[in-house]
Design a protein around this motif. Structure first.
Motif, PDB file in Angstrom:
ATOM      1  N   ALA A   1      -5.211  -1.374   1.571  1.00 53.38           N
ATOM      2  CA  ALA A   1      -4.100  -2.330   1.653  1.00 53.38           C
ATOM      3  C   ALA A   1      -2.785  -1.672   2.044  1.00 53.38           C
ATOM      4  CB  ALA A   1      -3.927  -3.056   0.317  1.00 53.38           C
ATOM      5  N   GLY A   2      -2.721  -0.341   1.999  1.00 51.10           N
ATOM      6  CA  GLY A   2      -1.469   0.336   2.302  1.00 51.10           C
ATOM      7  C   GLY A   2      -0.508   0.283   1.133  1.00 51.10           C
ATOM      8  N   GLN A   3       0.633   0.935   1.290  1.00 52.63           N
ATOM      9  CA  GLN A   3       1.612   1.001   0.214  1.00 52.63           C
ATOM     10  C   GLN A   3       2.076  -0.399  -0.178  1.00 52.63           C
ATOM     11  OE1 GLN A   3       5.291   2.969   1.149  1.00 52.63           O
ATOM     12  NE2 GLN A   3       5.803   3.305  -0.994  1.00 52.63           N
ATOM     13  N   GLU A   4       2.103  -0.649  -1.468  1.00 54.01           N
ATOM     14  CA  GLU A   4       2.565  -1.933  -1.979  1.00 54.01           C
ATOM     15  C   GLU A   4       3.813  -1.684  -2.816  1.00 54.01           C
ATOM     16  OE1 GLU A   4       0.234  -5.816  -3.249  1.00 54.01           O
ATOM     17  OE2 GLU A   4       0.058  -4.264  -4.768  1.00 54.01           O
ATOM     18  N   ARG A   5       4.964  -2.192  -2.348  1.00 53.99           N
ATOM     19  CA  ARG A   5       6.244  -1.912  -2.993  1.00 53.99           C
ATOM     20  C   ARG A   5       6.667  -3.020  -3.939  1.00 53.99           C
ATOM     21  NH1 ARG A   5      10.126  -1.943   0.988  1.00 53.99           N
ATOM     22  NH2 ARG A   5      11.575  -0.738  -0.290  1.00 53.99           N
ATOM     23  N   ALA A   6       6.177  -4.235  -3.739  1.00 52.97           N
ATOM     24  CA  ALA A   6       6.506  -5.321  -4.646  1.00 52.97           C
ATOM     25  C   ALA A   6       5.875  -5.072  -6.009  1.00 52.97           C
ATOM     26  CB  ALA A   6       6.034  -6.661  -4.073  1.00 52.97           C
TER      27      ALA A   6
ATOM     28  N   ALA B   1       4.803  -7.418  -8.162  1.00 51.78           N
ATOM     29  CA  ALA B   1       3.647  -8.311  -8.289  1.00 51.78           C
ATOM     30  C   ALA B   1       2.632  -7.999  -7.192  1.00 51.78           C
ATOM     31  CB  ALA B   1       4.095  -9.770  -8.186  1.00 51.78           C
ATOM     32  N   ALA B   2       1.399  -7.702  -7.591  1.00 48.63           N
ATOM     33  CA  ALA B   2       0.361  -7.381  -6.613  1.00 48.63           C
ATOM     34  C   ALA B   2       0.030  -8.601  -5.763  1.00 48.63           C
ATOM     35  CB  ALA B   2      -0.898  -6.905  -7.329  1.00 48.63           C
ATOM     36  N   THR B   3       0.015  -8.437  -4.453  1.00 49.33           N
ATOM     37  CA  THR B   3      -0.360  -9.527  -3.533  1.00 49.33           C
ATOM     38  C   THR B   3      -1.456  -9.034  -2.594  1.00 49.33           C
ATOM     39  OG1 THR B   3       1.502  -8.927  -2.068  1.00 49.33           O
ATOM     40  CG2 THR B   3       1.851 -10.733  -3.653  1.00 49.33           C
ATOM     41  N   LYS B   4      -1.086  -8.231  -1.608  1.00 45.76           N
ATOM     42  CA  LYS B   4      -2.078  -7.785  -0.630  1.00 45.76           C
ATOM     43  C   LYS B   4      -3.123  -6.882  -1.267  1.00 45.76           C
ATOM     44  CE  LYS B   4       0.663  -3.857   1.065  1.00 45.76           C
ATOM     45  NZ  LYS B   4       1.159  -3.158   2.266  1.00 45.76           N
ATOM     46  N   SER B   5      -2.740  -6.107  -2.274  1.00 45.93           N
ATOM     47  CA  SER B   5      -3.744  -5.237  -2.913  1.00 45.93           C
ATOM     48  C   SER B   5      -4.745  -6.067  -3.709  1.00 45.93           C
ATOM     49  CB  SER B   5      -3.070  -4.192  -3.804  1.00 45.93           C
ATOM     50  OG  SER B   5      -2.397  -4.801  -4.883  1.00 45.93           O
ATOM     51  N   TYR B   6      -4.298  -7.196  -4.274  1.00 44.23           N
ATOM     52  CA  TYR B   6      -5.224  -8.052  -5.017  1.00 44.23           C
ATOM     53  C   TYR B   6      -6.233  -8.701  -4.068  1.00 44.23           C
ATOM     54  CZ  TYR B   6      -7.155 -11.947  -7.627  1.00 44.23           C
ATOM     55  OH  TYR B   6      -8.044 -12.832  -8.205  1.00 44.23           O
TER      56      TYR B   6
ATOM     57  N   GLU C   1       4.859  -8.511   2.018  1.00 40.25           N
ATOM     58  CA  GLU C   1       3.494  -8.092   1.689  1.00 40.25           C
ATOM     59  C   GLU C   1       2.525  -9.271   1.668  1.00 40.25           C
ATOM     60  OE1 GLU C   1       4.159  -5.659  -1.766  1.00 40.25           O
ATOM     61  OE2 GLU C   1       5.019  -4.057  -0.527  1.00 40.25           O
ATOM     62  N   ILE C   2       3.000 -10.456   1.330  1.00 37.96           N
ATOM     63  CA  ILE C   2       2.159 -11.650   1.476  1.00 37.96           C
ATOM     64  C   ILE C   2       1.803 -11.843   2.941  1.00 37.96           C
ATOM     65  CG2 ILE C   2       2.171 -14.172   1.334  1.00 37.96           C
ATOM     66  CD1 ILE C   2       3.807 -13.903  -1.256  1.00 37.96           C
ATOM     67  N   ALA C   3       2.791 -11.654   3.813  1.00 38.80           N
ATOM     68  CA  ALA C   3       2.569 -11.875   5.254  1.00 38.80           C
ATOM     69  C   ALA C   3       1.635 -10.846   5.871  1.00 38.80           C
ATOM     70  CB  ALA C   3       3.912 -11.863   5.984  1.00 38.80           C
ATOM     71  N   GLU C   4       1.490  -9.678   5.263  1.00 34.52           N
ATOM     72  CA  GLU C   4       0.643  -8.617   5.816  1.00 34.52           C
ATOM     73  C   GLU C   4      -0.847  -8.876   5.643  1.00 34.52           C
ATOM     74  OE1 GLU C   4       1.469  -4.582   4.643  1.00 34.52           O
ATOM     75  OE2 GLU C   4       3.587  -5.050   4.377  1.00 34.52           O
ATOM     76  N   GLN C   5      -1.231  -9.825   4.816  1.00 36.86           N
ATOM     77  CA  GLN C   5      -2.626  -9.917   4.391  1.00 36.86           C
ATOM     78  C   GLN C   5      -3.629 -10.167   5.517  1.00 36.86           C
ATOM     79  OE1 GLN C   5      -2.793 -11.410  -0.086  1.00 36.86           O
ATOM     80  NE2 GLN C   5      -1.024 -12.284   0.968  1.00 36.86           N
ATOM     81  N   PRO C   6      -3.349 -10.993   6.506  1.00 36.69           N
ATOM     82  CA  PRO C   6      -4.348 -11.119   7.595  1.00 36.69           C
ATOM     83  C   PRO C   6      -4.656  -9.781   8.257  1.00 36.69           C
ATOM     84  CG  PRO C   6      -2.770 -12.926   7.683  1.00 36.69           C
ATOM     85  CD  PRO C   6      -2.244 -11.961   6.666  1.00 36.69           C
TER      86      PRO C   6
END
Length: 349
Positions: A146-151, A153-158, A15-20
């Motif tokens: 941001a799409g579904q976030e499964r982790a 800790a919020a990353t891409k949603s933040y 999910e970190i990698a999805e951010q761009p």
């Protein structure tokens, strides 16, 4: 790969990698966000209130700076318990109430939004779930996409929340989102170029027992989010202070056993961190500077990110922070996808 066989940190890593990509998708929806901004501009609110919890509260802090600096509106952070516990119903006529929640399912934020709307506020929900109860309660909604976030800790949603708030507030002042257009490319460059520096930071701080995170201006939000990420994934005792607050008392507790994570992006906030870090270094602390101005301050270790406008720097500078939290969790034998004792679930679809 099933939940049972997933490697530790696999979901957070992905999910970190999805951010761009998430940033590019959100920028493509600028016109929809601008429509909501146009309604806000038409109503000419006299001041703004922000309601949020957890990571979204840190995104709201970022929005507070945007609203005060870009729109010159006075802003306050709502204490939801004044509504939910004490039943306060202030007159919110001509007030903009921004409710920020990744899930859109927080009962207290829902009650605050419903009450605020009945009390005359212009209510806007910023969420990652377009059909959430919070969106239904608010007059207008902004989808961070941001799409579904499964982790856990919020990353891409933040980071997507940060970008959505910037696009919204910039559009209220008549902006086109110009400073944000390069963020997908800059985010990918940040992820591609900071790996070695983050890995070295993980090695430096893997045995740290406590950490202070600090920043000024827009980066104060990143400092707050960094402390939360380190605490919830690595079980570090992490405390966030603005650079100004750090010098007013807490610096006395900083010593050679303290690791300091300092957010230093180019601009007025980063410049104001110079004196703060000079004072902290004199106390013997080990300083890790993160940001586009990391090379310009006194620090033991530096993680640089690409230059961008100061008002969107938090969208980039949080990326190596997330990777640092991930790396420290793994190095210390934990699994940031399943942190012990943490029941929080971000409900998104």
């Amino acid at each position: 790969m099933s939940e049972a066989t997933a490697r530790p940190g696999e979901r957070m890593t992905a999910e970190i990698a999805e951010q761009p990509r998430v940033f590019a998708d959100l920028l493509a929806q600028h016109d929809r966000i601008a429509e909501v901004a146009a309604r806000i501009a038409e109503r000419r609110p006299r001041f703004a209130l922000l309601a949020a919890r957890g990571s979204s509260d840190h995104a709201a802090l970022y929005a507070k700076y945007l609203l005060e600096v870009l729109l010159e509106l006075p802003v306050g952070l709502v204490s939801p318990s004044t509504t939910t516990l004490y039943g306060a119903r202030p007159d919110l006529t001509d007030v903009l109430l921004l409710s920020v929640s990744q899930s859109g399912g927080s009962p207290d934020l829902l009650e605050v939004t419903e009450s605020g709307r009945r009390s005359g506020a212009l209510t806007v929900a910023v969420t990652n779930t377009s059909d959430s109860p919070l969106n239904a309660a608010a007059e207008f909604g902004v989808d961070i996409r941001a799409g579904q976030e499964r982790a856990v800790a919020a990353t891409k949603s933040y980071s997507a929340t940060l970008l959505a708030l910037y696009l919204l507030i910039d559009a209220v002042r008549g902006g086109s989102g110009e400073h944000a257009r390069a963020l997908p490319e800059l985010a990918q460059r940040t992820l591609d170029t900071t790996g070695d520096a983050v890995a070295e930071a993980v090695r430096r701080y893997r045995f740290a027992g406590r950490m202070v995170t600090t920043g000024r201006g827009y980066s104060s939000a990143t400092a707050a989010e960094a402390a939360l990420k380190l605490a919830e994934t690595s079980y570090l005792s992490a405390r966030a202070y603005s650079g100004a607050d750090l010098l007013h008392g807490p610096v006395a507790a900083v010593d050679s056993e303290t690791a300091v994570l300092a957010l230093c992006s180019a601009g007025k906030g980063g410049e104001a961190m110079r004196d703060v870090l000079d004072a902290v270094q004199e106390r013997g602390a080990d300083i890790c500077a993160i940001g586009s101005a990391a090379d310009a301050v006194r620090a033991s270790h530096r993680i640089g990110v690409p230059d961008c406008a100061e008002e969107v720097a938090p969208v980039l500078e949080v990326l190596p922070v997330q990777r640092l939290a991930l790396g420290l969790a793994l190095e210390r034998g934990g699994d940031p996808d399943n942190p012990r004792g943490l029941k929080k679930v971000t409900r998104t679809r």
